[in-house]
Design a protein around this motif. Sequence first.
Motif, PDB file in Angstrom:
ATOM      1  N   THR A 103      18.905  -9.203  -2.986  1.00  5.02           N
ATOM      2  CA  THR A 103      17.962  -9.320  -1.868  1.00  5.02           C
ATOM      3  C   THR A 103      18.254 -10.562  -1.034  1.00  5.02           C
ATOM      4  O   THR A 103      18.180 -10.518   0.204  1.00  5.02           O
ATOM      5  N   ALA A 104      18.592 -11.660  -1.701  1.00 11.05           N
ATOM      6  CA  ALA A 104      18.904 -12.893  -0.965  1.00 11.05           C
ATOM      7  C   ALA A 104      20.117 -12.701  -0.062  1.00 11.05           C
ATOM      8  O   ALA A 104      20.127 -13.129   1.104  1.00 11.05           O
ATOM      9  N   ILE A 105      21.152 -12.036  -0.590  1.00  5.69           N
ATOM     10  CA  ILE A 105      22.358 -11.797   0.221  1.00  5.69           C
ATOM     11  C   ILE A 105      22.048 -10.823   1.351  1.00  5.69           C
ATOM     12  O   ILE A 105      22.503 -11.001   2.499  1.00  5.69           O
ATOM     13  N   TYR A 106      21.268  -9.784   1.062  1.00  3.74           N
ATOM     14  CA  TYR A 106      20.881  -8.846   2.112  1.00  3.74           C
ATOM     15  C   TYR A 106      20.128  -9.564   3.234  1.00  3.74           C
ATOM     16  O   TYR A 106      20.400  -9.351   4.423  1.00  3.74           O
ATOM     17  N   ALA A 130      11.451  -6.300  14.892  1.00  2.00           N
ATOM     18  CA  ALA A 130      12.737  -5.913  14.315  1.00  2.00           C
ATOM     19  C   ALA A 130      13.028  -6.701  13.041  1.00  2.00           C
ATOM     20  O   ALA A 130      13.462  -6.133  12.028  1.00  2.00           O
ATOM     21  N   TRP A 131      12.790  -8.004  13.072  1.00  3.77           N
ATOM     22  CA  TRP A 131      13.080  -8.840  11.906  1.00  3.77           C
ATOM     23  C   TRP A 131      12.248  -8.403  10.710  1.00  3.77           C
ATOM     24  O   TRP A 131      12.743  -8.319   9.586  1.00  3.77           O
ATOM     25  N   LYS A 132      10.982  -8.117  10.917  1.00  2.79           N
ATOM     26  CA  LYS A 132      10.108  -7.703   9.820  1.00  2.79           C
ATOM     27  C   LYS A 132      10.558  -6.371   9.225  1.00  2.79           C
ATOM     28  O   LYS A 132      10.556  -6.193   7.995  1.00  2.79           O
ATOM     29  N   THR A 133      10.928  -5.427  10.078  1.00  7.93           N
ATOM     30  CA  THR A 133      11.334  -4.118   9.573  1.00  7.93           C
ATOM     31  C   THR A 133      12.671  -4.208   8.847  1.00  7.93           C
ATOM     32  O   THR A 133      12.879  -3.550   7.823  1.00  7.93           O
ATOM     33  N   ASN A 134      13.592  -5.012   9.379  1.00  9.13           N
ATOM     34  CA  ASN A 134      14.859  -5.229   8.679  1.00  9.13           C
ATOM     35  C   ASN A 134      14.623  -5.873   7.310  1.00  9.13           C
ATOM     36  O   ASN A 134      15.287  -5.526   6.323  1.00  9.13           O
ATOM     37  N   LEU A 135      13.679  -6.805   7.248  1.00 13.87           N
ATOM     38  CA  LEU A 135      13.348  -7.459   5.982  1.00 13.87           C
ATOM     39  C   LEU A 135      12.829  -6.440   4.972  1.00 13.87           C
ATOM     40  O   LEU A 135      13.184  -6.493   3.780  1.00 13.87           O
ATOM     41  N   LEU A 136      12.008  -5.505   5.415  1.00 14.83           N
ATOM     42  CA  LEU A 136      11.493  -4.466   4.519  1.00 14.83           C
ATOM     43  C   LEU A 136      12.633  -3.668   3.894  1.00 14.83           C
ATOM     44  O   LEU A 136      12.620  -3.389   2.691  1.00 14.83           O
ATOM     45  N   SER A 137      13.634  -3.313   4.704  1.00 17.04           N
ATOM     46  CA  SER A 137      14.777  -2.576   4.164  1.00 17.04           C
ATOM     47  C   SER A 137      15.530  -3.395   3.126  1.00 17.04           C
ATOM     48  O   SER A 137      16.001  -2.860   2.118  1.00 17.04           O
ATOM     49  N   CYS A 138      15.659  -4.692   3.355  1.00 18.61           N
ATOM     50  CA  CYS A 138      16.330  -5.559   2.374  1.00 18.61           C
ATOM     51  C   CYS A 138      15.585  -5.564   1.044  1.00 18.61           C
ATOM     52  O   CYS A 138      16.208  -5.492  -0.028  1.00 18.61           O
ATOM     53  N   LEU A 139      14.269  -5.651   1.111  1.00 18.65           N
ATOM     54  CA  LEU A 139      13.471  -5.691  -0.114  1.00 18.65           C
ATOM     55  C   LEU A 139      13.585  -4.387  -0.897  1.00 18.65           C
ATOM     56  O   LEU A 139      13.694  -4.391  -2.133  1.00 18.65           O
ATOM     57  N   ILE A 140      13.568  -3.266  -0.199  1.00 15.40           N
ATOM     58  CA  ILE A 140      13.703  -1.970  -0.865  1.00 15.40           C
ATOM     59  C   ILE A 140      15.123  -1.784  -1.392  1.00 15.40           C
ATOM     60  O   ILE A 140      15.336  -1.225  -2.473  1.00 15.40           O
ATOM     61  N   GLY A 141      16.114  -2.261  -0.631  1.00  8.22           N
ATOM     62  CA  GLY A 141      17.495  -2.180  -1.093  1.00  8.22           C
ATOM     63  C   GLY A 141      17.705  -2.934  -2.392  1.00  8.22           C
ATOM     64  O   GLY A 141      18.448  -2.494  -3.279  1.00  8.22           O
ATOM     65  N   GLY A 142      17.049  -4.095  -2.536  1.00  7.31           N
ATOM     66  CA  GLY A 142      17.135  -4.844  -3.784  1.00  7.31           C
ATOM     67  C   GLY A 142      16.565  -4.057  -4.952  1.00  7.31           C
ATOM     68  O   GLY A 142      17.111  -4.079  -6.065  1.00  7.31           O
ATOM     69  N   SER A 144      21.297  -1.324   4.065  1.00  2.91           N
ATOM     70  CA  SER A 144      20.222  -2.063   3.398  1.00  2.91           C
ATOM     71  C   SER A 144      19.753  -3.261   4.214  1.00  2.91           C
ATOM     72  O   SER A 144      18.796  -3.925   3.817  1.00  2.91           O
ATOM     73  N   ILE A 145      20.406  -3.550   5.325  1.00  5.30           N
ATOM     74  CA  ILE A 145      20.070  -4.762   6.084  1.00  5.30           C
ATOM     75  C   ILE A 145      19.555  -4.448   7.480  1.00  5.30           C
ATOM     76  O   ILE A 145      19.482  -5.328   8.325  1.00  5.30           O
ATOM     77  N   GLN A 146      19.181  -3.190   7.709  1.00  7.80           N
ATOM     78  CA  GLN A 146      18.627  -2.831   9.012  1.00  7.80           C
ATOM     79  C   GLN A 146      17.422  -1.927   8.819  1.00  7.80           C
ATOM     80  O   GLN A 146      17.328  -1.202   7.821  1.00  7.80           O
ATOM     81  N   GLY A 147      16.502  -1.975   9.760  1.00 10.94           N
ATOM     82  CA  GLY A 147      15.259  -1.229   9.658  1.00 10.94           C
ATOM     83  C   GLY A 147      15.483   0.252   9.814  1.00 10.94           C
ATOM     84  O   GLY A 147      15.248   0.823  10.880  1.00 10.94           O
ATOM     85  N   GLU A 148      15.906   0.886   8.754  1.00 12.95           N
ATOM     86  CA  GLU A 148      16.217   2.315   8.739  1.00 12.95           C
ATOM     87  C   GLU A 148      15.691   2.933   7.452  1.00 12.95           C
ATOM     88  O   GLU A 148      15.334   2.237   6.496  1.00 12.95           O
ATOM     89  N   VAL A 149      15.688   4.275   7.388  1.00  7.57           N
ATOM     90  CA  VAL A 149      15.139   4.986   6.226  1.00  7.57           C
ATOM     91  C   VAL A 149      16.127   5.090   5.079  1.00  7.57           C
ATOM     92  O   VAL A 149      15.761   5.513   3.982  1.00  7.57           O
ATOM     93  N   PHE A 150      17.387   4.710   5.285  1.00  7.18           N
ATOM     94  CA  PHE A 150      18.398   4.977   4.265  1.00  7.18           C
ATOM     95  C   PHE A 150      18.323   4.013   3.087  1.00  7.18           C
ATOM     96  O   PHE A 150      18.762   4.340   1.986  1.00  7.18           O
ATOM     97  N   SER A 151      17.771   2.844   3.287  1.00  7.84           N
ATOM     98  CA  SER A 151      17.509   1.965   2.153  1.00  7.84           C
ATOM     99  C   SER A 151      16.484   2.611   1.225  1.00  7.84           C
ATOM    100  O   SER A 151      16.613   2.550  -0.007  1.00  7.84           O
TER     101      SER A 151
END
Length: 752
Positions: free
Chosen positions: A62-65, A116-128, A165-172
């Motif tokens: 998550t930190a790297i994402y 945008a930043w908040k939504t991208n952050l959400l994808s990072c958290l789910i990717g982790g 995993s680092i962009q606000g998308e559904v694929f994470s």
Amino acid sequence: NEYKSYLRMVSGMKAEKTIKSQKKLNKLRAVEDANILDYTAEPLLYDAGEMFYAALVYSMSTAIYIYTMYPGLPGGDSGELMATAKDFGVSHPPGYPTFTTLAAIMINMFPFGTTAWKTNLLSCLIGGLANVLLYINVKRFSGSDAAGLLTAGWCGFSRIFWMWSIQGEVFSFSNFFAALIMYAAWRFGNAEGRPGKFYEAKLGALVCGLALTNQHTSVLYIFPTSLWVLFTLWRHELASMKYLFQVGLRGLLGLTPYIQLPISSFFFNARVTWGDHRLLSDFKKHLLREDFGTFRLVSSNEKSTLMDNFMVYFNDSTRELTLAVYLLLLVTVVVVSMRGSGKQKEVLALYIAMFSTYHLVFSSLANIKNPKGIFHGVLERFWLQPNIALCTMAGSGLGMLFSLACDRMNSLRHLFLVLAVVLVGVQIQLNYDDCNENDNYFFYHYSRNLLPHVPRRSIIMTSGDFSTNTFRYHTIGEEYRTDVMVMDMQFMQAVWFYIMLMPVNWPDVSFPGVYKAGKNQKYPYYNLKTFLDENMPRFPDIYMCVNVPDAEDSIVGYYEAWPYGMCRKFVKINTPSTPDRIEFLKNIPMWDLDTTPIPNIDRYEPQTWEYTLLSSVLESFSKPSVFLWNYANQFSGDDSKLSERKRLYEKAFEMLKTNRKYIHDRIESGLIAYNTQRLMSPMEKSLGHLALILHAIETDDSKKKVYEAAVIEHWKNYKQWFTTDVIETDPMMTTIDSILDAGNLNGVRIQL
């Protein structure tokens, strides 16, 4: 066990003893049913060791994402998903209610950062979380922490997994649910007794329902899993309606996020939303993606074969994960067959069924044939789910080998952990440059290139993901230039557009019916000319940030779309107020290469949105000249207009040459990558073509020599930089080759 042995005993009793025995049988069955209902599940993590490694995987990935994530707007659907979530609207089919709900909470409640930043952050958290599940799945199957860590890192930091995993998308979210379904399947397969099987079946049904609220492709994992679960429940005498009803009820509970669609339509005036979900017919149409075709990627009749798509997947997966992952898959099959327990064999067979079902169905229905450029990028996103299964199976086999080795020499356990960490570090190093987007503001600048320059209450007509979603994001997601009216021409063809969106967004704009509704006789029809006639008197500044559709010929002779930076502006022609074309082009906004960076062609491949943006930026520098060129061609055959045509051709050539020099100066200074010249080949060809026309018109011998030299120079550049497949299909290539071979224009005749 007591119940089963007693059941066998009762079945052999005489009839007169059955009544008394049946009472004890019912009592035993009631006790077992109570155990089923009161069953306590095993914990998510077994011990402190698993907790430590799971926390390590989550925190590091998550930190790297987060460090490498997009700081602003990514390309593709992200702009629409973010704008929709902000207003709690409905996204494109099938709606993605789980993503929309969580993103809406994140956007409206997280204390700082842009939408945008908040939504991208959400994808990072789910990717982790997806990476944690990869670790747990492999650890549980094989018993090896090292293999779990290696699988989570190797898959989680593969280029495609990392990028989405680092962009606000559904694929994470898709990655998370795919791994979660596999984890739920493992728990069910390893559950003990009827109480355990029943509990895990209910839990798994809930997981499957939730997965279907994100990507419909999850059903390709759920279908074989459901058959296996039903068969197992039947073997354990749990296939009665009483038990299946409870399992099914949990599945329906997982689908409850879909109530977000009608709730949005009833109670929220979202500025961007798809469909009117107050109607059951619209809800069903949206849920099943009927406009696109369920499991189809684009709304076209193009067909591709199962083998075509599987070979695309095989090539992509070996590039992302290396060929070793398939070799390890074979190792897994062999080792589990020889040394695995019955439960391991069952679960592995299910994993193989998931992987195979996905490819048999999706690869047969995905209608993108020979994907190239951005269409390859659209297709490769859907390889993430099979990659989860592939990595899990390969990692499990490797883990079993590790465990067998550690059983003989326990000291190897630490060596394998070190090896796993080193290999994960190698994977991160290999893909870091390609996936580090922490300074990527390219799509942010795309719409900001136009919005500051348009007057108040302008109308911007868009179509497609590229232009539509960037403007949606800025006007809704960041509340910038909310006076500008952004209209999606695809939406304008739907009846719900006039019910749900028009009253909220554009009450003063006239829509005389349904745009291009000729096939639906229930509603009045209007075309582009009608729309401009109705609205241009009140809204004189109407732009189109997409090419005018080929089928839209209603404006011919009445309006033209003149270049305006990355977009076009509608101008009424053949009137006293029609501006001079050359004067108009002097004041249009262009992309400032000195202050606004463009993507590096050496980094971004053709399937990325960044590559598409780069192509569009470079194309915008040719549009003004091509516009004058096409206008001059309208006077072909009219000798009285020859001088006017020459003036227009000269101005087009001059403007194109100036813009080419502007770009080349930045290439020579290092501001733009050297290989960007590959995308400038159309400009080189156009310069040569214009020089050829001017050479034919010009009567001054000295100027003719200048134009002759220009033809040869620019067409040499064209052949040097353009790709082979395009050159081979160029109808002008015979003429170009003959001129370049001769080194002059002697004997060349062209039809003016």
